[in-house]
Motif scaffolding. Structure first.
Motif, PDB file in Angstrom:
ATOM      1  N   PRO A  84      19.390 116.425 -44.539  1.00 51.21           N
ATOM      2  CA  PRO A  84      19.733 116.551 -45.969  1.00 51.21           C
ATOM      3  C   PRO A  84      19.433 117.958 -46.501  1.00 51.21           C
ATOM      4  CG  PRO A  84      18.550 114.507 -45.564  1.00 51.21           C
ATOM      5  CD  PRO A  84      18.444 115.312 -44.301  1.00 51.21           C
ATOM      6  N   GLN A  85      20.374 118.488 -47.245  1.00 54.29           N
ATOM      7  CA  GLN A  85      20.238 119.798 -47.888  1.00 54.29           C
ATOM      8  C   GLN A  85      20.435 119.630 -49.394  1.00 54.29           C
ATOM      9  OE1 GLN A  85      19.943 122.708 -45.952  1.00 54.29           O
ATOM     10  NE2 GLN A  85      20.084 121.565 -44.015  1.00 54.29           N
ATOM     11  N   SER A 105      22.979 121.686 -59.002  1.00 55.66           N
ATOM     12  CA  SER A 105      22.595 121.333 -57.634  1.00 55.66           C
ATOM     13  C   SER A 105      23.391 120.124 -57.171  1.00 55.66           C
ATOM     14  CB  SER A 105      21.090 121.045 -57.532  1.00 55.66           C
ATOM     15  OG  SER A 105      20.753 119.869 -58.259  1.00 55.66           O
ATOM     16  N   ALA A 106      23.458 119.958 -55.858  1.00 57.32           N
ATOM     17  CA  ALA A 106      24.124 118.803 -55.253  1.00 57.32           C
ATOM     18  C   ALA A 106      23.533 118.589 -53.858  1.00 57.32           C
ATOM     19  CB  ALA A 106      25.635 119.022 -55.163  1.00 57.32           C
ATOM     20  N   GLU A 107      23.365 117.335 -53.496  1.00 57.87           N
ATOM     21  CA  GLU A 107      22.843 117.020 -52.159  1.00 57.87           C
ATOM     22  C   GLU A 107      23.975 117.035 -51.140  1.00 57.87           C
ATOM     23  OE1 GLU A 107      20.843 113.301 -52.493  1.00 57.87           O
ATOM     24  OE2 GLU A 107      19.178 114.112 -53.687  1.00 57.87           O
ATOM     25  N   TRP A 108      23.621 117.414 -49.910  1.00 56.52           N
ATOM     26  CA  TRP A 108      24.609 117.480 -48.835  1.00 56.52           C
ATOM     27  C   TRP A 108      23.919 117.274 -47.495  1.00 56.52           C
ATOM     28  CZ3 TRP A 108      26.165 122.459 -46.015  1.00 56.52           C
ATOM     29  CH2 TRP A 108      27.199 122.203 -45.087  1.00 56.52           C
ATOM     30  N   THR A 109      24.456 116.384 -46.713  1.00 54.82           N
ATOM     31  CA  THR A 109      23.983 116.205 -45.342  1.00 54.82           C
ATOM     32  C   THR A 109      25.107 116.650 -44.414  1.00 54.82           C
ATOM     33  OG1 THR A 109      22.577 114.324 -45.957  1.00 54.82           O
ATOM     34  CG2 THR A 109      23.110 114.590 -43.614  1.00 54.82           C
ATOM     35  N   PRO A 110      24.968 117.835 -43.798  1.00 56.60           N
ATOM     36  CA  PRO A 110      26.042 118.339 -42.923  1.00 56.60           C
ATOM     37  C   PRO A 110      26.274 117.409 -41.736  1.00 56.60           C
ATOM     38  CG  PRO A 110      24.426 120.054 -43.445  1.00 56.60           C
ATOM     39  CD  PRO A 110      23.838 118.768 -43.891  1.00 56.60           C
TER      40      PRO A 110
END
Length: 448
Positions: A354-355, A399-404
């Protein structure tokens, strides 16, 4: 804001512009251009024939003076006791320029957006970008005076010392300053179009908390006449040479109505005296107008009872190209809508972890209303979370969460919408000077 003393023959322009929503700055510049062409506006400090020659050069193609050279300092300035002793890391810039915060571009320094991730809504002075036409002058505030003069005053010239200005009633305003060419490099790297000028990415912007005295207060004390039409602030940096012509010191006129509205003579940035690179001891802050209007290192202000025109709204800050008239656009007005990630371009991110992606969006017109992001090159979009109340003159952090997913290249996109309904486009309209880039930037990263 209304425009002061617009000639009756131009009143139709004003009514049409009001109905179309055109900014007051755009109306003013367009009227002054028309008056200058008719010989009704005075070319302040430069022969009319020289301006006509430069204008013709600009209309023929990319302006060769996009990065004008240095002529000479009109007068020597004593060293400032407040100037930092750090070594200069770029020609003419005083403050330290650590490589993790700045990218040096000639006599300018661009803020690396990734360096803003740990900062608040106001840009620290140590992170604020630097745009110099020549070099930063070293000025002693104790010996400095601001002279107000011209045919638009009831009497003669009036001088204000540094301590005199600081003793006047003060106000504090948050406002951003953005170079008109911010984002210029993307015309070439993203749209494969040639442009001239400094190859900024998106870091030629800073938001400051500016303290100073209202220009209106100073003009009133200087004896502003009801006949006054234009105000011409001029800096104390070196004179500028373009196409073999000495254009003099940087200056750009504004109408009396704007000067009396919200313009500030600023002497503090974020609660501290202005640093040398940012206008010490006093600079102009012109909210919502393009960066060139915010003259640094003020030395004098002409108050004129006749219309004025300068190279900085005649030839140097106009749009030329296939989408514009042969003579160029009207002088530049407000900046455009933009978004930037607080992440280095080409950064590597870990797969399946998670980023939190962060960034900022801003507009020279209406406040930003919403921001969307895409982590798959634009196939799918989702709302980012806003962390600031949208306000005119500032940016919004988001901001926004991102899981590559799996390893490989990825393209991140951020797209803002302002309260007028304007949305960042996929492609910016090209101009040869590379001004006003507003398209969604394709931010490349690598997942590992």
């Amino acid at each position: 804001m209304s425009l002061a003393r617009i000639p009756p023959t131009e009143s139709a322009d004003s009514r049409e512009s009001a109905e179309s929503g055109e900014s007051a700055e755009s109306v003013y510049d367009r009227i002054r251009l028309r008056q200058w062409r008719r010989g009704q506006a005075r070319s302040a400090g430069v022969e009319r024939r020289d301006l006509l020659r430069l204008f013709a050069t600009a209309a023929a193609g990319p302006l060769a003076a996009a990065a004008p050279g240095i002529a000479r300092a009109a007068s020597p300035a004593p060293a400032s006791p407040k100037a930092p002793a750090a070594p200069v890391a770029a020609p003419g810039i005083v403050k330290p320029l650590p490589s993790d915060v700045f990218t040096i571009r000639g006599t300018n320094a661009e803020t690396n957006f990734a360096a803003l991730r740990t900062t608040g809504p106001h840009t620290p002075a140590g992170h604020f970008f630097v745009r110099n036409h020549t070099v930063t002058p070293r000025i002693d505030a104790a010996a400095w005076t601001l002279t107000i003069w011209g045919s638009g005053l009831r009497g003669g010239a009036v001088d204000f010392g540094y301590d005199e200005l600081r003793a006047l009633p003060s106000v504090t305003r948050t406002a951003f300053i953005e170079c008109a060419g911010n984002g210029r490099s993307y015309y070439a790297t993203q749209q494969n179009q040639q442009v001239s000028g400094t190859a900024w990415t998106l870091g030629a912007i800073g938001v400051g908390r500016w303290r100073g005295v209202r220009l209106a207060e100073v003009l009133r004390r200087a004896g502003l006449s009801p006949d006054a039409v234009d105000i011409l602030p001029r800096g104390l940096d070196d004179e500028v040479i373009s196409e073999g012509t000495n254009l003099g010191r940087v200056r750009r006129p504004l109408p009396v109505a704007k000067a009396l509205d919200d313009v500030l003579l600023a002497y503090e940035l974020n609660g501290e005296p202005l640093p040398p690179d940012h206008g010490y001891p006093v600079r102009l802050i012109v909210p919502s107008w393009v960066g060139i209007a915010n003259i640094k290192w003020l030395g004098d202000i002409e108050v004129s009872a006749e219309p004025l025109y300068s190279p900085w709204n005649t030839t140097l800050y106009r749009l030329f190209g296939a989408g514009y008239p042969p003579e160029g656009s009207a002088p530049l007005t407000r900046q455009t809508l933009k978004s930037a990630f607080e992440l280095a371009d080409g950064a590597t991110v870990a797969a399946h972890r998670p980023q939190v992606l962060t960034g900022r969006s801003w507009s020279g017109g209406a406040p930003v209303r919403s921001v969307e992001i895409s982590t798959d090159g634009g196939t799918r979009w989702r709302r980012a979370r806003l962390h600031d109340t949208p306000r005119r003159g500032s940016w919004v952090r988001w901001s926004a969460e991102w899981t590559p997913g799996g390893p490989g290249p990825a393209v991140l996109l951020a797209r803002a919408t302002d309260s007028s309904g304007r949305v960042q486009p996929e492609v910016a309209v090209h101009n040869t000077q590379g001004y006003l880039f507003d398209a969604v930037v394709r931010h490349q990263v690598t997942v590992v």
